[in-house]
Design an enzyme around this catalytic site. Sequence first.
Site, PDB file in Angstrom:
ATOM      1  N   ASP A  74       0.643  -1.358  -0.215  1.00 48.53           N
ATOM      2  CA  ASP A  74       0.506  -0.383   0.498  1.00 48.53           C
ATOM      3  C   ASP A  74       0.615   1.195  -0.166  1.00 48.53           C
ATOM      4  O   ASP A  74       2.336   1.117   0.298  1.00 48.53           O
ATOM      5  CB  ASP A  74      -0.963  -0.134   1.001  1.00 48.53           C
ATOM      6  CG  ASP A  74      -1.720  -0.876   1.251  1.00 48.53           C
ATOM      7  OD1 ASP A  74      -1.866  -1.615   0.051  1.00 48.53           O
ATOM      8  OD2 ASP A  74      -2.256  -1.395   2.987  1.00 48.53           O
TER       9      ASP A  74
HETATM   10  N1  URA Z   1      -1.601  -5.350   3.616  1.00 44.04           N
HETATM   11  C1  URA Z   1      -1.875  -4.980   3.566  1.00 44.04           C
HETATM   12  O1  URA Z   1      -2.395  -4.624   4.129  1.00 44.04           O
HETATM   13  N2  URA Z   1      -1.407  -4.122   3.008  1.00 44.04           N
HETATM   14  C2  URA Z   1      -0.519  -3.897   2.853  1.00 44.04           C
HETATM   15  O2  URA Z   1       0.807  -2.697   1.847  1.00 44.04           O
HETATM   16  C3  URA Z   1       0.657  -5.058   2.559  1.00 44.04           C
HETATM   17  C4  URA Z   1       0.043  -6.342   3.706  1.00 44.04           C
END
Ligand code: URA
Length: 250
Positions: A104
Amino acid sequence: MERLDKVLANLGYGTRKEVKALVKSGAVEVNGALVKDSGMNIDPEKNQIKVHGEEIKYRKYIYLIMNKPEGVVSATFDNYDETVIDLLDPEYQVFNPFPVGRLDKDTVGLLLITNDGELNHKLISPKWHVDKIYYAEIDKVVNERDIKAFESGIVLDDDYKCMPGKLQIIEADGNGSKVYVTIQEGKFHQVKRMFEALDKKVVYLKRVKFGDIDLDEALEEGEYRELTEEELNKLKDAQCNNWKDNMNKV
Ligand code: URA
């Protein structure tokens, strides 16, 4: 066999047109002989190619490890935000690399970047059982019940039942918790949604391990380097082991 102009263009020596001019100018040698035809076919793995007298290192694939910073998206292109590919030097961008899976925008840590589609596919497919380990900070106290819930497979908001995951508590007190989470899948916002299902919120998320590759703590956020040969082999071997484990279960 590939066209000389294509090989040189892929290696960052300019557009096809620029490469043609470069070859015409007498700057390029193949197997010790000056060449003038940029359309000639060569075997880039076997033939020796020199540009301005310097031997070029041909390679088809690049493999990078980045410590992804916050605020940058794991994509090759974005209309609004800076991407992890924008952070790379042009000498790597010419290979058209892409991130292996996604982190993310606000997640930091280990991100692999390559142009090897086959390896990418194997690494992100849950059937290959590649572990991804995250360090997470949670707003509430995480307890044994949560560990059990991770083990038995958490059901997300869209009714998807996750594969079993491992939750390790580093510390948990009135201010919240610090944990490690190990999962083999990579569903959208997966770790955050797993904790949401337990009525808890992830306030900081950092990926620290991908297969057998550890985040290189010497890399500042936003920095990257090429994987060493040993790391690349580990990545390829890990997949094989996991694949065999997986097959044995079938
Ligand atoms: N899980 C998440 O919620 N975000 C990420 O970036 C990676 C795994």
